[in-house]
Write a protein that holds these residues in place. Structure first.
Motif, PDB file in Angstrom:
ATOM      1  N   ASP A  19       0.859  -1.093   0.072  1.00  0.00           N
ATOM      2  CA  ASP A  19       0.092  -0.134   0.170  1.00  0.00           C
ATOM      3  C   ASP A  19       0.925   1.146  -0.140  1.00  0.00           C
ATOM      4  OD1 ASP A  19      -1.628   2.291   0.610  1.00  0.00           O
ATOM      5  OD2 ASP A  19      -2.662   1.273   2.204  1.00  0.00           O
ATOM      6  N   PRO A  20       0.763   2.158  -1.086  1.00  0.00           N
ATOM      7  CA  PRO A  20       1.894   3.144  -1.151  1.00  0.00           C
ATOM      8  C   PRO A  20       1.508   4.288   0.010  1.00  0.00           C
ATOM      9  CG  PRO A  20       0.181   3.144  -2.906  1.00  0.00           C
ATOM     10  CD  PRO A  20       0.139   1.901  -2.204  1.00  0.00           C
ATOM     11  N   ILE A  21       0.267   4.365   0.475  1.00  0.00           N
ATOM     12  CA  ILE A  21       0.108   5.361   1.653  1.00  0.00           C
ATOM     13  C   ILE A  21       0.810   4.819   2.661  1.00  0.00           C
ATOM     14  CG2 ILE A  21      -1.798   6.209   2.995  1.00  0.00           C
ATOM     15  CD1 ILE A  21      -3.481   6.269   0.666  1.00  0.00           C
ATOM     16  N   GLN A  22       0.558   3.529   3.236  1.00  0.00           N
ATOM     17  CA  GLN A  22       1.162   3.033   4.434  1.00  0.00           C
ATOM     18  C   GLN A  22       2.637   3.014   4.431  1.00  0.00           C
ATOM     19  OE1 GLN A  22      -0.575   2.615   7.002  1.00  0.00           O
ATOM     20  NE2 GLN A  22      -2.260   3.427   5.750  1.00  0.00           N
ATOM     21  N   ARG A  23       3.285   2.805   2.885  1.00  0.00           N
ATOM     22  CA  ARG A  23       4.605   2.876   2.742  1.00  0.00           C
ATOM     23  C   ARG A  23       5.074   4.280   2.919  1.00  0.00           C
ATOM     24  NH1 ARG A  23       6.978   1.792  -2.548  1.00  0.00           N
ATOM     25  NH2 ARG A  23       8.728   1.622  -1.237  1.00  0.00           N
ATOM     26  N   GLY A  24       4.471   5.238   2.600  1.00  0.00           N
ATOM     27  CA  GLY A  24       4.719   6.568   2.705  1.00  0.00           C
ATOM     28  C   GLY A  24       4.832   6.872   4.394  1.00  0.00           C
ATOM     29  N   PHE A  25       4.016   6.379   5.001  1.00  0.00           N
ATOM     30  CA  PHE A  25       3.858   6.694   6.411  1.00  0.00           C
ATOM     31  C   PHE A  25       5.213   5.914   7.186  1.00  0.00           C
ATOM     32  CE2 PHE A  25      -0.823   6.943   6.761  1.00  0.00           C
ATOM     33  CZ  PHE A  25      -0.909   8.336   6.470  1.00  0.00           C
ATOM     34  N   ALA A  26       5.566   4.962   6.535  1.00  0.00           N
ATOM     35  CA  ALA A  26       6.901   4.073   7.146  1.00  0.00           C
ATOM     36  C   ALA A  26       7.839   4.933   7.054  1.00  0.00           C
ATOM     37  CB  ALA A  26       7.172   2.836   6.429  1.00  0.00           C
ATOM     38  N   PHE A  27       8.167   5.750   5.797  1.00  0.00           N
ATOM     39  CA  PHE A  27       9.315   6.582   5.484  1.00  0.00           C
ATOM     40  C   PHE A  27       9.003   7.685   6.286  1.00  0.00           C
ATOM     41  CE2 PHE A  27       9.743   3.883   1.726  1.00  0.00           C
ATOM     42  CZ  PHE A  27      10.949   3.827   1.604  1.00  0.00           C
ATOM     43  N   THR A  28       8.208   8.292   6.411  1.00  0.00           N
ATOM     44  CA  THR A  28       7.753   9.360   7.577  1.00  0.00           C
ATOM     45  C   THR A  28       8.344   8.976   8.717  1.00  0.00           C
ATOM     46  OG1 THR A  28       5.896  10.453   6.356  1.00  0.00           O
ATOM     47  CG2 THR A  28       6.297  10.724   8.819  1.00  0.00           C
ATOM     48  N   ALA A  29       8.017   7.740   9.523  1.00  0.00           N
ATOM     49  CA  ALA A  29       8.598   7.056  10.639  1.00  0.00           C
ATOM     50  C   ALA A  29      10.131   7.112  10.613  1.00  0.00           C
ATOM     51  CB  ALA A  29       8.159   5.806  10.751  1.00  0.00           C
ATOM     52  N   ALA A  30      10.769   6.921   9.546  1.00  0.00           N
ATOM     53  CA  ALA A  30      12.150   7.015   9.317  1.00  0.00           C
ATOM     54  C   ALA A  30      12.823   8.321   9.682  1.00  0.00           C
ATOM     55  CB  ALA A  30      12.798   6.196   7.947  1.00  0.00           C
ATOM     56  N   GLY A  31      12.051   9.294   9.063  1.00  0.00           N
ATOM     57  CA  GLY A  31      12.535  10.786   9.208  1.00  0.00           C
ATOM     58  C   GLY A  31      12.191  10.971  10.902  1.00  0.00           C
ATOM     59  N   ASP A  32      11.078  10.789  11.309  1.00  0.00           N
ATOM     60  CA  ASP A  32      10.806  11.000  12.753  1.00  0.00           C
ATOM     61  C   ASP A  32      12.172  10.102  13.791  1.00  0.00           C
ATOM     62  OD1 ASP A  32       8.682  12.461  12.164  1.00  0.00           O
ATOM     63  OD2 ASP A  32       7.164  10.784  12.423  1.00  0.00           O
ATOM     64  N   GLY A  56      16.111   5.484  -2.548  1.00  0.00           N
ATOM     65  CA  GLY A  56      16.950   6.783  -3.243  1.00  0.00           C
ATOM     66  C   GLY A  56      16.289   7.853  -3.064  1.00  0.00           C
ATOM     67  N   PRO A  57      16.870   8.799  -3.297  1.00  0.00           N
ATOM     68  CA  PRO A  57      16.543  10.422  -2.820  1.00  0.00           C
ATOM     69  C   PRO A  57      15.141  10.913  -3.563  1.00  0.00           C
ATOM     70  CG  PRO A  57      18.318  10.569  -4.502  1.00  0.00           C
ATOM     71  CD  PRO A  57      18.140   9.212  -4.273  1.00  0.00           C
ATOM     72  N   HIS A  58      14.501  10.132  -4.132  1.00  0.00           N
ATOM     73  CA  HIS A  58      13.483  10.801  -4.998  1.00  0.00           C
ATOM     74  C   HIS A  58      12.221   9.665  -4.382  1.00  0.00           C
ATOM     75  CE1 HIS A  58      15.923  13.238  -7.214  1.00  0.00           C
ATOM     76  NE2 HIS A  58      16.398  12.172  -7.650  1.00  0.00           N
ATOM     77  N   GLY A  59      10.863  10.255  -4.625  1.00  0.00           N
ATOM     78  CA  GLY A  59       9.854   9.548  -4.142  1.00  0.00           C
ATOM     79  C   GLY A  59       9.547   9.358  -2.601  1.00  0.00           C
ATOM     80  N   PHE A  60       9.331   8.254  -2.086  1.00  0.00           N
ATOM     81  CA  PHE A  60       8.787   8.205  -0.904  1.00  0.00           C
ATOM     82  C   PHE A  60       9.955   8.625   0.284  1.00  0.00           C
ATOM     83  CE2 PHE A  60       6.001   4.668  -2.582  1.00  0.00           C
ATOM     84  CZ  PHE A  60       4.842   5.157  -1.908  1.00  0.00           C
ATOM     85  N   ALA A  61      11.053   8.376  -0.171  1.00  0.00           N
ATOM     86  CA  ALA A  61      12.320   8.459   0.763  1.00  0.00           C
ATOM     87  C   ALA A  61      13.021  10.003   0.838  1.00  0.00           C
ATOM     88  CB  ALA A  61      13.511   7.631   0.520  1.00  0.00           C
ATOM     89  N   TYR A  69      19.383   3.088   7.112  1.00  0.00           N
ATOM     90  CA  TYR A  69      20.141   3.429   6.273  1.00  0.00           C
ATOM     91  C   TYR A  69      20.079   2.928   4.854  1.00  0.00           C
ATOM     92  CZ  TYR A  69      22.653   6.738   9.640  1.00  0.00           C
ATOM     93  OH  TYR A  69      22.805   7.803  10.564  1.00  0.00           O
ATOM     94  N   GLU A  70      20.213   1.554   5.006  1.00  0.00           N
ATOM     95  CA  GLU A  70      20.057   0.771   3.647  1.00  0.00           C
ATOM     96  C   GLU A  70      18.811   0.960   2.928  1.00  0.00           C
ATOM     97  OE1 GLU A  70      21.290  -0.828   0.408  1.00  0.00           O
ATOM     98  OE2 GLU A  70      22.647  -0.251   2.223  1.00  0.00           O
ATOM     99  N   ALA A  71      17.707   1.009   3.623  1.00  0.00           N
ATOM    100  CA  ALA A  71      16.402   0.955   3.198  1.00  0.00           C
ATOM    101  C   ALA A  71      16.061   2.352   2.696  1.00  0.00           C
ATOM    102  CB  ALA A  71      15.269   0.795   4.251  1.00  0.00           C
ATOM    103  N   LEU A  72      16.646   3.467   3.035  1.00  0.00           N
ATOM    104  CA  LEU A  72      16.868   4.940   2.485  1.00  0.00           C
ATOM    105  C   LEU A  72      17.385   4.761   1.138  1.00  0.00           C
ATOM    106  CD1 LEU A  72      16.684   7.007   5.486  1.00  0.00           C
ATOM    107  CD2 LEU A  72      14.530   6.341   4.170  1.00  0.00           C
ATOM    108  N   ARG A  73      18.526   4.363   1.289  1.00  0.00           N
ATOM    109  CA  ARG A  73      19.465   4.322   0.146  1.00  0.00           C
ATOM    110  C   ARG A  73      18.636   3.463  -0.943  1.00  0.00           C
ATOM    111  NH1 ARG A  73      25.580   1.835  -0.685  1.00  0.00           N
ATOM    112  NH2 ARG A  73      26.146   2.775  -2.562  1.00  0.00           N
ATOM    113  N   ALA A  74      18.149   2.310  -0.599  1.00  0.00           N
ATOM    114  CA  ALA A  74      17.795   1.690  -1.805  1.00  0.00           C
ATOM    115  C   ALA A  74      16.592   2.269  -2.477  1.00  0.00           C
ATOM    116  CB  ALA A  74      16.974   0.134  -1.098  1.00  0.00           C
TER     117      ALA A  74
END
Length: 155
Positions: free
Chosen positions: A61-74, A94-99, A87-92
């Motif tokens: 689910d892209p909405i829930q994935r987006g929330f997961a990346f928000t959690a990483a930022g938090d 990439g700097p565009h999109g969800f991350a 770190y590896e999940a954010l690198r995978a």
């Protein structure tokens, strides 16, 4: 065992502080796991929240994935650090999109010396780009001011 959390409506999930409850909800296939993982990021130690955030980043689910990346930022904001898996999940991703925002938060709140090499290169790139944009806008402003002054003078 009945859960005390409102998984159907999502009410109160930002207060989730029990990783075992999140694991049980994940096993049941609940819908609002991304929201709940933000709660874990806010209320649990980094080591406990991290594997669940990474797991939520892989949800379909892209909405829930987006929330997961928000959690990483938090997590980066609160702890000033991330785990190697985050770190590896954010690198995978990439700097565009969800991350995008999670990477920016990481670059802002994690000390440069603690960043892995990929993030250090990203930090240098972003810093140089921002400085060049700043100078470019200053030049544009100066040219605009000069042009307006010239027009008033000729006026």
């Amino acid at each position: 065992m009945a859960s005390g959390w409102d998984w159907a409506g999502g009410e109160g999930l930002l207060g989730l502080d029990d990783p075992a409850e999140w694991d049980a909800a994940f096993a049941r296939g609940e819908d609002r796991l991304g929201t709940a993982v933000i709660g874990l990021a806010l209320n649990c130690p980094l080591a406990e929240a991290s594997p669940r955030i990474v797991r939520a980043m892989r949800m379909p689910d892209p909405i829930q994935r987006g929330f997961a990346f928000t959690a990483a930022g938090d997590t980066a904001r609160i702890n000033g650090a991330l785990t190697p898996e985050l770190y590896e999940a954010l690198r995978a991703e990439g700097p565009h999109g969800f991350a995008t925002h999670a990477i920016r938060d990481t670059l802002t709140f994690v000390p440069f010396r603690d960043l892995p090499p990929w993030f250090k290169r990203r930090w240098v790139y972003v810093t140089v780009r921002n400085k060049l944009e700043y100078w470019w806008h200053r030049i544009q402003d100066a040219i605009g001011d000069a042009w307006r002054a010239l027009r008033r003078h000729r006026g």
